[in-house]
Design a protein around this motif. Sequence first.
Motif, mmCIF file in Angstrom:
data_model
loop_
_atom_site.group_PDB
_atom_site.id
_atom_site.type_symbol
_atom_site.label_atom_id
_atom_site.label_comp_id
_atom_site.label_asym_id
_atom_site.label_seq_id
_atom_site.Cartn_x
_atom_site.Cartn_y
_atom_site.Cartn_z
ATOM 1 N N PHE A 176 33.475 44.074 23.127
ATOM 2 C CA PHE A 176 33.313 43.981 24.562
ATOM 3 C C PHE A 176 33.634 42.837 25.317
ATOM 4 C CE2 PHE A 176 30.363 40.839 22.381
ATOM 5 C CZ PHE A 176 29.552 40.457 23.204
ATOM 6 N N MET A 177 33.391 43.224 26.928
ATOM 7 C CA MET A 177 33.898 41.943 27.664
ATOM 8 C C MET A 177 32.816 41.783 27.809
ATOM 9 S SD MET A 177 37.368 43.685 29.069
ATOM 10 C CE MET A 177 36.546 45.097 29.994
ATOM 11 N N PHE A 178 32.556 40.582 29.270
ATOM 12 C CA PHE A 178 31.414 40.310 30.219
ATOM 13 C C PHE A 178 31.942 39.128 30.818
ATOM 14 C CE2 PHE A 178 32.026 37.064 26.107
ATOM 15 C CZ PHE A 178 31.124 36.278 27.601
ATOM 16 N N GLU A 179 30.944 39.088 31.918
ATOM 17 C CA GLU A 179 31.596 37.939 33.302
ATOM 18 C C GLU A 179 30.580 36.707 33.354
ATOM 19 O OE1 GLU A 179 31.148 39.823 37.000
ATOM 20 O OE2 GLU A 179 32.527 41.089 37.126
ATOM 21 N N ASP A 185 40.921 41.334 39.116
ATOM 22 C CA ASP A 185 41.519 40.624 39.987
ATOM 23 C C ASP A 185 40.893 41.059 40.786
ATOM 24 O OD1 ASP A 185 42.975 42.933 39.430
ATOM 25 O OD2 ASP A 185 42.557 44.728 39.585
ATOM 26 N N ASP A 186 38.834 40.502 41.408
ATOM 27 C CA ASP A 186 38.213 39.873 41.897
ATOM 28 C C ASP A 186 38.343 38.520 41.529
ATOM 29 O OD1 ASP A 186 37.591 42.549 43.360
ATOM 30 O OD2 ASP A 186 36.493 42.556 42.265
ATOM 31 N N GLY A 187 39.245 38.133 40.881
ATOM 32 C CA GLY A 187 38.988 36.426 40.818
ATOM 33 C C GLY A 187 38.041 36.065 40.155
ATOM 34 N N LYS A 188 36.939 37.239 39.286
ATOM 35 C CA LYS A 188 36.369 36.551 37.743
ATOM 36 C C LYS A 188 36.416 36.118 37.329
ATOM 37 C CE LYS A 188 32.954 39.323 41.128
ATOM 38 N NZ LYS A 188 31.933 40.760 40.761
ATOM 39 N N ARG A 189 35.458 35.364 36.477
ATOM 40 C CA ARG A 189 36.013 35.632 34.866
ATOM 41 C C ARG A 189 35.599 36.238 34.043
ATOM 42 N NH1 ARG A 189 39.642 30.789 34.711
ATOM 43 N NH2 ARG A 189 37.925 30.377 32.304
ATOM 44 N N VAL A 190 36.467 36.972 33.729
ATOM 45 C CA VAL A 190 35.841 38.026 31.976
ATOM 46 C C VAL A 190 36.127 37.368 31.195
ATOM 47 C CG1 VAL A 190 36.317 40.145 31.922
ATOM 48 C CG2 VAL A 190 36.308 39.711 34.424
ATOM 49 N N TYR A 191 35.339 37.687 30.233
ATOM 50 C CA TYR A 191 35.293 36.715 28.642
ATOM 51 C C TYR A 191 35.536 38.216 27.716
ATOM 52 C CZ TYR A 191 34.784 32.729 30.552
ATOM 53 O OH TYR A 191 34.678 31.000 31.294
ATOM 54 N N SER A 192 36.390 38.092 26.786
ATOM 55 C CA SER A 192 36.352 39.669 26.343
ATOM 56 C C SER A 192 36.412 38.791 24.331
ATOM 57 C CB SER A 192 37.843 39.933 25.877
ATOM 58 O OG SER A 192 38.437 39.169 25.718
#
Length: 245
Positions: free
Chosen positions: A76-79, A24-31
């Motif tokens: 897991f997820m990470f930025e 929602d904040d426009g950050k790149r989130v990887y899974s």
Amino acid sequence: MKKLFKFSVLSVLVLGFAGCNNDDDGKRVYSIYDEPAVVEAVGEQPTIRTAYGKYSVASLANSTSVAEGSLLWVAFMFERNPSDKELPAAQGFRYFEIDSTKVAVPADAAEFEAYLSDSFSDSIEVAMLYNTYIDSMLFFRFTQKAADTQKFTYELVCNPTLEDGKTAPTLYIRSKKVGEILPVHQSSARKSTVFGIQMTEYIAGYKEKFASPVKFNLKYKIGTDKDGEDVYREFRSNPITWTVR
């Protein structure tokens, strides 16, 4: 971030998953989902390594069972921030520990036959190879008729003699129950196991005799015939090509 397809096993490739989206904040989130990892550090700053890189996992700091070198199956997820010098932090980290063994490379036909008559005699219904590997370790998923809590171990044995019509060695997958032998209460009961095979010795031997890339054929025991002889099923994708990094 999608993975390159390296293996095609049976009619369906077993995939883990590495994807990317924006929050929602426009950050790149990887899974990362359904993937192997090795524990590189424990203690106050636990670290894991996957096929895609290293990650810090704060939730492992309280683990009493995970040690350096442990193999995990993770999600897991990470930025990721290219300017950040610290390791990405795994969020929502879930895992279970998995076992592994080394490939067996018999010196001659007699030793190979001895392996095929050992105690690894349980049938495997489905054997599938993941397209992700770490260093020289491959990862398989096996499905067998057994209670869900039944434990198994496996061996992968190389035939030192090229089989008729084959241009690469053939590796035989065999299985046996370990620990308490549990009864199967339902005919539909199935056990699924993820297992790692360290292929270092096979790779070294292959490169001495054949040209790169590394290739092999896979067979797994599915039962016995009316004469009590073992029956094996070939992977439809044989021979499998492995460009080892």
